[in-house]
Write a protein that holds these residues in place. Sequence first.
Motif, PDB file in Angstrom:
ATOM      1  N   PHE A   9       0.825  -1.208   0.000  1.00 38.82           N
ATOM      2  CA  PHE A   9       0.000   0.000   0.000  1.00 38.82           C
ATOM      3  C   PHE A   9       0.863   1.264   0.000  1.00 38.82           C
ATOM      4  CE2 PHE A   9      -3.136  -3.135   1.408  1.00 38.82           C
ATOM      5  CZ  PHE A   9      -4.186  -2.804   0.566  1.00 38.82           C
ATOM      6  N   ILE A  50       1.926   1.929  -3.630  1.00 36.73           N
ATOM      7  CA  ILE A  50       0.874   2.562  -4.445  1.00 36.73           C
ATOM      8  C   ILE A  50       0.970   4.088  -4.312  1.00 36.73           C
ATOM      9  CG2 ILE A  50      -1.630   2.892  -4.689  1.00 36.73           C
ATOM     10  CD1 ILE A  50      -1.992  -0.024  -3.814  1.00 36.73           C
ATOM     11  N   GLU A  51       1.148   4.547  -3.076  1.00 36.47           N
ATOM     12  CA  GLU A  51       1.265   6.001  -2.821  1.00 36.47           C
ATOM     13  C   GLU A  51       2.552   6.546  -3.432  1.00 36.47           C
ATOM     14  OE1 GLU A  51      -0.998   7.899  -1.077  1.00 36.47           O
ATOM     15  OE2 GLU A  51      -2.320   6.160  -0.857  1.00 36.47           O
ATOM     16  N   GLN A  98      -2.479   5.880  -6.958  1.00 39.13           N
ATOM     17  CA  GLN A  98      -3.700   5.840  -6.144  1.00 39.13           C
ATOM     18  C   GLN A  98      -4.964   5.776  -7.009  1.00 39.13           C
ATOM     19  OE1 GLN A  98      -1.169   8.051  -5.943  1.00 39.13           O
ATOM     20  NE2 GLN A  98      -1.063   9.026  -3.939  1.00 39.13           N
ATOM     21  N   ASP A  99      -4.959   6.481  -8.143  1.00 43.78           N
ATOM     22  CA  ASP A  99      -6.148   6.512  -9.002  1.00 43.78           C
ATOM     23  C   ASP A  99      -6.194   5.339  -9.973  1.00 43.78           C
ATOM     24  OD1 ASP A  99      -6.900   8.890  -7.783  1.00 43.78           O
ATOM     25  OD2 ASP A  99      -5.857  10.132  -9.267  1.00 43.78           O
TER      26      ASP A  99
END
Length: 374
Positions: free
Chosen positions: A244, A247-248, A253-254
Amino acid sequence: MIYVDISAAVHARAGLGRYSEKLAQALIEAQPERFGLFYNRGRDGRFPPSLPTQIPQKSVQWGYKPWRMAVLLGQMGRLGFNRLIPNAELFHATEHLLLPLRGVPTVLTIHDLIPQLFPAYHKKLNYWYLNVAMPLYCRRADAIVAVSQATRQDIVTQFGIDPAKIHVVHEAPASHFQPVSPARVTQIKQTYDLPDRYLVHLSTIEPRKNLNRLLDALKALRQTLPNLSLVLAGGKGWLYDDFFAKIETDGLQDAVKVLGWVPDEDLPAVLAGAALGVQPSLYEGFGLPILEQMASGQVVAASNAGPHPEVGGNAAAYFDPRNVEKMTAVIHRLLTDKEEYQHRQQLGLAHAQKFSWERTAQETIAIYDQLLKK
């Protein structure tokens, strides 16, 4: 009475739960008079609604960790837990927890050997327990069911178990995994707010699933396919914080949508609505999501690790899971080559039909009968 342990299904533990539930269901349908169900109810267990309640049941109500320790200590001390399942003629442990019994033949299903092969991917306490328990349980069981040839070989290599004692019986996709109508796909896409074009990954989120490299591949693919997203269907497993965080860090994120657990009735449409299924695991005991996606009409790009080629046959397209460039290239090819995609789609539908829980049950019953004749 043959008792089958369905504890994993009672606690809905991902793949183990699905295996014990579907196997018990198929066994009971084949020979209802022969089977009883055993389970640890724990604090919050729920009897699976798919299983008939009139079948004989025996249960205990222990916390998960105390129960695991009790079973291990019972095996170490050679105690007999026979009073828990009186009149049992055979016991089948469907997860990695073999009840110590005296004078009763036992069958143990081994799904994978992750703790031995990938110790860093387990929590320390779980790693310790399984490292001590698994070799002991394998030695004590009268017969072992391995869910793949790859797992069978791992058991022989890691524990030195006689190969003659290990029987390979494949899992199968549940019957609800089948092609769905375009209208149903549209409905589910709206319900879950799914992106127009997405890769779908079906499984729990944990390190061996190799999702960090899949993010790298997604980032590379989006340079030429900017509207491509990734949808993850499945609960959180363990040690997923790095994923996670990535991802950032990668600004995705989108582009990544985490659905968590998806109800069975919606899952085939989530899979069918994708542009491609991707299973990049570094290791699996079997790799059931490959068949579940194929049965739903989806094409699969999968790692060539462990049993994946055994499970996916010539219908899936394979890549080296540690090579992001090769992963990216295979995914890109399937996304852009419609002819290959359609060819593999037809191969996948036909291939998935070779696997069924009825067949799994019959092959498992043959193991029981062989032991009971001794």
